[in-house]
Scaffold this motif. Structure first.
Motif: not given
Ligand code: AMP
Length: 214
Positions: A183-212
Motif C-alpha cells: 500500500l502506498i500513500v502520497n506524502k502530501a495527501a498524508m498531511r492534508t487528509r490525515h484522518g481519512v487516510i489513517e482510517g483507510a490504512i487501519a481498516a486495511i491493516s486490520d483486514a490483513i491481520g484478521s486472516g479472513e
C-alpha cells in the motif's frame, strides 16, 4: 464538500487478491469490476473511490496526487522509484521474486551480456552491482521468449513457481529481490487528509491481520 479519497488498484492478478482485503476493510466496490468497462468505481464507503490501472501507472498517479493511495507490486516501486510516496503496509499478496533467468547450461557470454526485461532500471543496477557489462533490451511482455529467439542471453523477470521458465527450457539464476504487494500513500495527501487516510490504512491493516481473506 471535500473530494473523495481515491485508491489506485493494480489490475490483473493483484486486483483479484486485493478485492477480498477491501471487502474485509469495508471498501468493496459497489459494482462488479469484472463485469464493467468502467475504470472508476464508488465503494461502500461514502468518501472513498477506486480507480483501476496498470501496475506501472499506479506509482505515477499516486506520486502526482491524482490518487491518494495505491496498491502496487514492490517490483513496480523498485523499477519506477518511490519518491514522494510512503509505503506503510505490506499486503502480503501476489508474492514472487525478481530473478535473472536463462538457460542453465549456456556457455559463458564473451563481452557484454544481452538482458531482456521490462525492469530496465532494476536490471541495469543488478548487473552493474556485480561488475557485469550488460546491454539491457526493453520488452513489454513474454520475456521468456527472448533467449529462445536469441534476442537475449538472460532475462530479468518476476518468478512465482518457475513453471513458465522450466516449460521454456530455462531456470531462475540469481535472486534480485523478494516481491509482494504494497500500500502506498502520497506524502502530501498524508498531511492534508490525515484522518481519512489513517482510517483507510487501519481498516486495511486490520483486514490483513484478521486472516479472513485467505
Ligand atoms: P510462474 O509461476 O513462475 O510460472 O509465473 C507465471 C508468470 O506469471 C510468469 O511469466 C511471471 O512473470 C508472472 N508472475 C508470477 N508471479 C507474479 C506476480 N506476483 N505478479 C505479476 N506477475 C507474476
Amino acid at each position: 464538500m471535500n473530494q473523495k479519497l481515491t485508491i489506485a488498484l493494480t489490475k490483473g492478478r493483484i486486483l483479484k487478491e486485493t478485492l477480498p482485503l477491501l471487502r474485509a476493510a469495508g471498501l468493496s466496490p459497489v459494482e462488479d469490476i469484472d463485469m464493467s468497462r468502467k475504470l472508476l468505481f464508488e465503494t461502500e464507503h461514502p468518501d472513498i473511490r477506486l480507480v483501476i490501472l496498470r501496475g506501472s501507472d499506479v506509482p505515477t498517479y499516486v506520486r502526482h496526487g491524482a490518487a491518494d493511495l495505491g496498491v502496487v507490486g514492490k517490483d513496480m516501486l523498485l523499477e519506477f522509484g518511490a519518491d514522494g510516496l510512503y509505503e506503510p503496509l505490506d499486503l502480503g499478496i501476489a508474492r514472487c521474486r525478481l530473478m535473472t533467468a536463462g538457460f542453465p547450461d549456456r556457455e559463458p557470454v564473451q563481452g557484454r551480456i544481452r538482458v531482456a526485461s521490462k525492469f530496465v532500471h532494476v536490471a541495469q543496477s543488478h548487473y552493474a552491482s556485480r561488475g557485469v557489462q550488460a546491454e539491457i533490451i526493453k520488452l513489454y511482455g513474454a520475456m521468456e521468449l527472448a533467449p529462445l529467439m536469441d534476442l537475449a542471453d538472460e532475462i530479468v523477470d518476476v518468478v512465482d513457481t518457475g513453471n513458465t521458465l522450466r516449460a521454456n527450457g530455462m531456470a531462475p539464476l540469481e535472486h534480485i529481490a523478494d516481491i509482494s504487494t504494497r500500500l502506498i500513500v502520497n506524502k502530501a495527501a498524508m498531511r492534508t487528509r490525515h484522518g481519512v487516510i489513517e482510517g483507510a490504512i487501519a481498516a486495511i491493516s486490520d483486514a490483513i491481520g484478521s486472516g479472513e481473506t485467505r
